[in-house]
Design an enzyme around this catalytic site. Structure first.
Site, short mmCIF file in Angstrom:
data_model
loop_
_atom_site.label_atom_id
_atom_site.label_comp_id
_atom_site.label_asym_id
_atom_site.label_seq_id
_atom_site.Cartn_x
_atom_site.Cartn_y
_atom_site.Cartn_z
N HIS A 171 0.83 -1.20 0.00
CA HIS A 171 0.00 0.00 0.00
C HIS A 171 0.88 1.26 0.00
CE1 HIS A 171 -3.90 -2.05 1.57
NE2 HIS A 171 -3.14 -2.91 0.93
N SER B 142 3.42 -6.07 -7.90
CA SER B 142 4.35 -6.97 -8.61
C SER B 142 3.88 -7.22 -10.03
CB SER B 142 4.47 -8.31 -7.86
OG SER B 142 5.06 -8.10 -6.60
N GLN C 185 -4.96 -11.38 -5.85
CA GLN C 185 -3.94 -12.07 -6.66
C GLN C 185 -4.57 -13.02 -7.68
OE1 GLN C 185 -1.63 -13.86 -3.48
NE2 GLN C 185 -1.41 -11.86 -2.49
N1 UDP Z 1 9.20 -5.90 -3.17
C1 UDP Z 1 10.51 -5.50 -3.20
N2 UDP Z 1 11.46 -6.44 -2.95
C2 UDP Z 1 11.18 -7.73 -2.72
C3 UDP Z 1 9.82 -8.14 -2.71
C4 UDP Z 1 8.86 -7.19 -2.95
O1 UDP Z 1 10.83 -4.33 -3.44
O2 UDP Z 1 12.13 -8.51 -2.50
C5 UDP Z 1 8.16 -4.88 -3.41
C6 UDP Z 1 7.58 -5.02 -4.80
O3 UDP Z 1 8.39 -4.31 -5.72
C7 UDP Z 1 6.18 -4.45 -4.64
C8 UDP Z 1 5.86 -4.69 -3.17
O4 UDP Z 1 7.08 -5.05 -2.53
O5 UDP Z 1 6.17 -3.06 -4.91
C9 UDP Z 1 4.88 -5.82 -2.95
O6 UDP Z 1 3.61 -5.43 -3.33
P1 UDP Z 1 2.61 -6.44 -4.01
O7 UDP Z 1 1.35 -5.70 -4.26
O8 UDP Z 1 3.22 -7.08 -5.20
O9 UDP Z 1 2.40 -7.60 -2.96
P2 UDP Z 1 2.05 -7.64 -1.38
O10 UDP Z 1 3.34 -7.52 -0.65
O11 UDP Z 1 1.11 -6.50 -1.09
O12 UDP Z 1 1.43 -8.99 -1.22
#
Ligand code: UDP
Length: 445
Positions: free
Chosen positions: A16, A346, A366
């Site tokens: 978020h 992602s 997802q």
């Molecule tokens: N992310 C990152 N490094 C990692 C894993 C995730 O920078 O090793 C970031 C990714 O780029 C994205 C966010 O974490 O911007 C994850 O958001 P997403 O909506 O994909 O998934 P959530 O964590 O909310 O399930």
């Protein structure tokens, strides 16, 4: 010209914070005053990477004394502390002569809309999931919906010319048997009700016009929706990462052939079972392809799993990290595919990089995102999971062969991935749909 002061607030989790902070940065760069408010703990963890363009300031609110494990108490406290804090910020802004002109709030914070309403400040909802997911919520939880009645697995949603979304393609918490349903259904209903209190509610979508025109068109019939995505931090200077990392992996990627590396990451929240970790590891080793894998919990792994990783990693060309700068990794020329849980950030980041995706959705939106990837955009495949939501090693191998192999289907997927990348680039450049829409936000909010 009107001087804008946006008060932008979001729930303090990585998925978020990243897009919301990106919006804050963009609006400040366009000349607006922006106050970004989220919990102190969320801000503390990103403090050394926060963007600081002129005009952007941060206003933390308290969540320090609430254990995040107790969801109900946590949500109640964040609602109380957040409400108090937003009221104070708005009041102070009046005193200082720079009144807040629009309160932008994101998912899980419907109470922020109430603050805006009570204080006569215009508001905008920042929808940080795909437009299709929002259209599904709007159908199922909005006014005139099946509100009150149960949504059973026979319910389908048809949005314009998109393929029908059956219940297994809905965000998972929509269905009553899902463990998040009792918490998320009232939350989404409250969001919809808040929007319905306004004659022409403004909703900012983290997507772009050309990607989701059908869903956007459907939403336009009820709301003032403006697509301003993809909200992605492209530069190295800001990622809003909630963890520190060193960047050895970038040198490691430099040493690999173009489009040869499998990148695997499941976002910031999904917890993989040991069985799933083993299946992925074995599948990667058997594929004989180089891989970079983000395993967030490696240090706390059970001895047995740790040993297996240690042993297997010696026999293959793989690297495991606990966190990485995902946008940098995805734009590296050696990346050949992205195995992802299909969180919306992602999914967008993969799409913007032009990398084919293998979707392994676990929960929330997802599943919807994975369907769009496979059935609508064609820039990837969705892995089939067995009953315990485990992707078997053979399935991973099969998907890798499809998206990275020489068959026609793989070539088509890679072509689509590249085409979508071009569309995203066009949307954000001067005169593109997102660029124009951001201007429209500034002109109309
Ligand atoms: N992310 C990152 N490094 C990692 C894993 C995730 O920078 O090793 C970031 C990714 O780029 C994205 C966010 O974490 O911007 C994850 O958001 P997403 O909506 O994909 O998934 P959530 O964590 O909310 O399930």
């Amino acid at each position: 010209m009107k001087h804008h002061h946006y008060l932008i607030t979001c729930f303090p989790i990585q998925g978020h914070i990243n897009p919301t902070l990106q919006l804050a940065k963009t609006l400040a760069t366009l000349g607006a005053t922006v106050t970004f408010a989220t919990s102190a703990s969320g801000l503390k963890r990103v403090h050394d990477r926060l963007p600081s363009p002129d005009g952007l300031t941060y206003a933390p609110f308290s969540d320090e004394n609430t254990p995040a494990s107790d969801t109900t108490t946590y949500m109640t406290n964040i609602r109380r502390c957040g409400t108090e804090s937003l009221i104070k910020i708005i009041q102070n802004s009046l005193d200082t002569g720079w009144p807040v002109t629009c309160l932008v709030y994101s998912l899980l914070m419907p109470w922020a809309a109430k603050v805006a309403r009570d204080m006569n400040v215009p508001s905008a909802f920042l929808a940080i999931q795909c437009a299709a997911a929002f259209a599904i919520y709007s159908r199922l939880f909005g006014g005139g919906s099946i509100d009150g009645g149960e949504i059973d697995s026979s319910v389908c949603v048809k949005i314009q010319d998109l393929p029908t979304f059956s219940s297994c393609d809905f965000p998972t918490f929509v269905l009553p048997q899902n463990y998040m349903h009792s918490f998320m259904r009232p939350m989404m209903t409250e969001h919809m009700k808040e929007l319905e209190t306004l004659p022409k509610p403004l909703v900012l979508l983290n997507t772009f016009q050309e990607l989701e025109q059908e869903a956007i068109k459907e939403l336009e019939s009820k709301l003032n929706v403006i697509a301003i995505g993809p909200l992605i931090a492209t530069s190295n200077s800001f990622g809003g990462d909630l963890d520190n990392e060193d960047k050895n992996y970038l040198q490691w990627l430099d040493s690999k052939q173009e489009k040869s590396v499998v990148y695997i990451a499941f976002g910031s929240l999904v917890v993989l079972s040991n069985e799933q970790k083993v299946e992925i590891l074995k599948g990667l080793v058997e594929s004989k392809r180089p891989f970079l894998w983000v395993v967030r919990s490696l240090d706390s792994e059970e001895e047995e799993v740790k040993n297996m990783f240690d042993q297997e990693i010696r026999n293959c060309d793989g690297m495991i990290v606990t966190w990485c700068s995902q946008t940098e990794v995805l734009s590296h020329k050696s990346i050949g595919c992205f195995v992802t849980h299909c969180g919306w950030n992602s999914t967008l980041e993969g799409l913007v990089s032009g990398v084919p995706l293998i979707g392994c959705p676990h929960y929330s939106d997802q599943t919807t995102n994975a369907k769009l990837v496979e059935d609508v955009w064609g820039n990837g495949v969705r892995a089939r999971m067995n009953g315990e939501v485990v992707m078997k090693r053979e399935e991973l191998g099969k998907c890798l062969d499809v998206v990275m192999g020489e068959e026609e289907r793989g070539k088509e997927i890679r072509k689509r991935a590249w085409l979508l990348r071009g569309m995203a680039m066009d949307a954000v450049k001067d005169g593109g749909s997102t660029y124009n829409n951001l201007r429209k936000v500034i002109d109309t909010s």
